[in-house]
Design a protein around this motif. Structure first.
Motif, PDB file in Angstrom:
ATOM      1  N   VAL A  92       7.210 -10.711 -11.057  1.00 42.09           N
ATOM      2  CA  VAL A  92       6.710 -10.326 -10.040  1.00 42.09           C
ATOM      3  C   VAL A  92       6.851 -10.439  -9.027  1.00 42.09           C
ATOM      4  CG1 VAL A  92       4.586 -12.064  -8.879  1.00 42.09           C
ATOM      5  CG2 VAL A  92       4.541 -11.928 -10.688  1.00 42.09           C
ATOM      6  N   ILE A 141       6.585  -6.981  -6.640  1.00 39.51           N
ATOM      7  CA  ILE A 141       6.319  -7.218  -5.339  1.00 39.51           C
ATOM      8  C   ILE A 141       7.578  -6.640  -4.211  1.00 39.51           C
ATOM      9  CG2 ILE A 141       4.625  -8.641  -4.437  1.00 39.51           C
ATOM     10  CD1 ILE A 141       3.109  -6.941  -5.961  1.00 39.51           C
ATOM     11  N   PHE A 154       3.302 -11.339  -1.843  1.00 40.10           N
ATOM     12  CA  PHE A 154       2.257 -10.797  -2.438  1.00 40.10           C
ATOM     13  C   PHE A 154       1.167 -10.996  -1.557  1.00 40.10           C
ATOM     14  CE2 PHE A 154      -0.333 -10.615  -6.251  1.00 40.10           C
ATOM     15  CZ  PHE A 154      -0.543  -8.798  -5.899  1.00 40.10           C
ATOM     16  N   ALA A 205      -0.420  -6.868   0.774  1.00 40.58           N
ATOM     17  CA  ALA A 205      -1.508  -6.969  -0.170  1.00 40.58           C
ATOM     18  C   ALA A 205      -2.664  -6.582   1.602  1.00 40.58           C
ATOM     19  CB  ALA A 205      -2.158  -7.899  -1.075  1.00 40.58           C
ATOM     20  N   LEU A 226      -4.339  -2.878  -4.522  1.00 41.77           N
ATOM     21  CA  LEU A 226      -3.149  -4.439  -3.628  1.00 41.77           C
ATOM     22  C   LEU A 226      -4.027  -5.192  -4.076  1.00 41.77           C
ATOM     23  CD1 LEU A 226      -0.279  -4.512  -4.775  1.00 41.77           C
ATOM     24  CD2 LEU A 226      -0.175  -4.019  -2.091  1.00 41.77           C
TER      25      LEU A 226
END
Length: 284
Positions: A87, A91, A147, A151, A169
């Motif tokens: 991740v 990201i 993240f 977003a 997202l």
């Protein structure tokens, strides 16, 4: 070139995302080595984990104040670190396309910090955790901050997922948070409180920094404006001033059109010419 030299070269030439990944892997390997050696001597607790993980009581934080940050570089097992670093890779590299590498490191560290605070608070406030003792390890709180931060900044950015297609997202971020909320009464409830602490920091930081709603693409315009250097006027010329004003208005319209296109369809939909134009404006 030896294997060690190759790793050093990759680390020195990598961006902040690569460096964080290498650091987490190195610490994880060191943890495994220490656990193996202590096991041979019948040691019960890995001293590295004991000293750098975050305990669930306030008094322990006073003894090990550094642990509210260092726990974010420890991991429980191979699957734990594998999922986190996957991740972080995707990201994190998306994050540095729109923010600086220094800002990503700040999100990682501060997300870890606030995640640790919420973990300690939850363990000492909710009756569910009475009589229990737990340690917190993992980079998930810092990754959650990154993240949710990106977003929040560009919720309509679309990622193409295999077998699924394009997904916005903010949809992925909503699922990420929902899974943490659902797991608040599970076996790793304390860890999910930490995730939510990092997520909350990422959301509030980006929202407050922009003073706008969830869609914060207009914040890019302010970046362009702050990077412009003031002109030094040698003599005044009405004709030149008019020309400069017109050119500035035209450039601003082009930037607005490109940013609007990104907000609707994502950065990857830009043409090569549009990407080069946006890059040139950002360097002014």
């Amino acid at each position: 070139m030896s294997f060690i030299d190759n790793l050093k070269n990759r680390y020195s030439n990598g961006n902040i995302v690569d460096k964080l990944i290498y650091i987490n892997i190195a610490i994880f390997v060191l943890t495994l080595v220490i656990s193996t050696l202590q096991g041979l001597y019948k040691g019960d607790i890995n001293w590295l984990v004991e000293w750098f993980s975050l305990d669930d009581d306030y008094s322990s934080l006073l003894k090990k104040p550094w642990s509210i940050i260092t726990y974010g570089f420890l991991h429980a097992d191979f699957l734990h670190i594998l999922m986190n670093l996957i991740v972080l890779h995707f990201i994190g590299n998306l994050f540095v396309e729109y923010f600086t590498q220094k800002q990503l490191l700040s999100f990682y560290i501060l997300g870890t910090f606030f995640g640790g605070l919420l973990f300690i608070f939850s363990q000492n406030y909710f009756p569910l955790f009475e009589g229990q003792s737990s340690l917190l390890v993992g980079a998930s709180a810092g990754i959650s901050a990154i993240f949710i931060g990106i977003a929040t900044y560009m919720p309509n950015y679309q990622l193409k997922l295999r077998f699924i297609g394009f997904v916005k997202l903010w949809h992925l971020a909503a699922i990420w948070i929902a899974l943490d909320v659902i797991a608040l009464v599970g076996d790793n409830a304390g860890g999910h409180f930490a995730h939510l602490g990092g997520s909350l920091f990422g959301f509030l930081y980006v929202t407050k920094a922009s003073n706008k709603e969830i869609n914060l693409f207009n914040g890019i315009l302010s970046i362009f404006k702050t990077k412009r250097k003031p002109l030094k006027t040698v003599y005044k010329s009405p004709k030149k001033t008019t020309s400069t004003t017109k050119n500035t208005d035209l450039t601003q319209q082009q930037i607005d059109a490109i940013l609007d296109k990104i907000s609707k369809s994502g950065y990857d939909t830009l043409t090569k010419k549009e990407k080069e134009f946006l890059f040139r404006q950002g360097k002014k």
